[in-house]
Design an enzyme around this catalytic site. Structure first.
Site, PDB file in Angstrom:
ATOM      1  N   GLU A  42       0.492  -1.129   0.071  1.00 42.45           N
ATOM      2  CA  GLU A  42      -0.010   0.532  -0.303  1.00 42.45           C
ATOM      3  C   GLU A  42       1.289   1.146   0.019  1.00 42.45           C
ATOM      4  OE1 GLU A  42      -2.959  -0.612  -0.130  1.00 42.45           O
ATOM      5  OE2 GLU A  42      -3.101  -1.804  -0.264  1.00 42.45           O
ATOM      6  N   GLU A  83      -6.194   3.873   7.303  1.00 44.00           N
ATOM      7  CA  GLU A  83      -4.855   3.816   6.281  1.00 44.00           C
ATOM      8  C   GLU A  83      -5.450   1.904   6.113  1.00 44.00           C
ATOM      9  OE1 GLU A  83      -5.003   3.171   2.523  1.00 44.00           O
ATOM     10  OE2 GLU A  83      -5.066   5.305   3.650  1.00 44.00           O
ATOM     11  N   GLU A  90     -10.603  -2.149   0.967  1.00 42.65           N
ATOM     12  CA  GLU A  90     -10.457  -2.537  -0.323  1.00 42.65           C
ATOM     13  C   GLU A  90     -10.106  -3.892  -0.954  1.00 42.65           C
ATOM     14  OE1 GLU A  90      -7.439   0.407  -1.417  1.00 42.65           O
ATOM     15  OE2 GLU A  90      -8.673   1.797  -1.248  1.00 42.65           O
TER      16      GLU A  90
END
Length: 131
Positions: A42, A83, A90
């Site tokens: 990420e 995050e 996701e």
């Protein structure tokens, strides 16, 4: 016949497998794996780590009170937490299907919006304390 096993009447703890200290040790390993996955996969997480590498030492350098310092640090760490959760959303959506779907887009957009709110909170807290 489906290969899935129906589980009824359980609270879910029977599926966890570990209890006590063994569970804590295993949970630490899973958390470590999650942090490594976020770091490796990420870019946004790595960017937030870089931002924290600048802001956290600055929070200790600034001549502010303990409560202000705690706020400066907390909002930065909160952005990392959000995050991680956004990345989990996701990954889950992508695991279900890579097909474009309005609900998949909505889930991803909501996670992104949460991160935007968190970044705005960082800017607001730092501005209020420093100005």
């Amino acid at each position: 016949m489906s290969s899935e096993v129906a589980v009824t009447g359980l609270d879910g703890s029977a599926l966890k497998g570990q209890t006590g200290w063994r569970r804590i040790v295993h949970a630490f390993g899973y958390s470590r794996a999650g942090l490594l996955a976020a770091f490796r996969g990420e870019a946004a997480f790595r960017q937030l780590l870089l931002l924290n590498a600048v802001l956290l030492p600055l929070a200790f350098y600034l001549d502010v009170g303990k409560v202000e310092r705690a706020l400066l640090i907390s909002v930065c760490v909160l952005a990392l937490i959000v995050e991680l959760l956004n990345s989990a959303i996701e990954a889950t959506v992508d695991r279900i299907s890579l097909e474009l779907h309005p609900l998949s887009k909505q889930a991803k957009d909501l996670g992104s919006a949460a991160q935007l709110v968190t970044m705005s909170l960082i800017a607001l807290v730092w501005a209020v304390i420093l100005l």
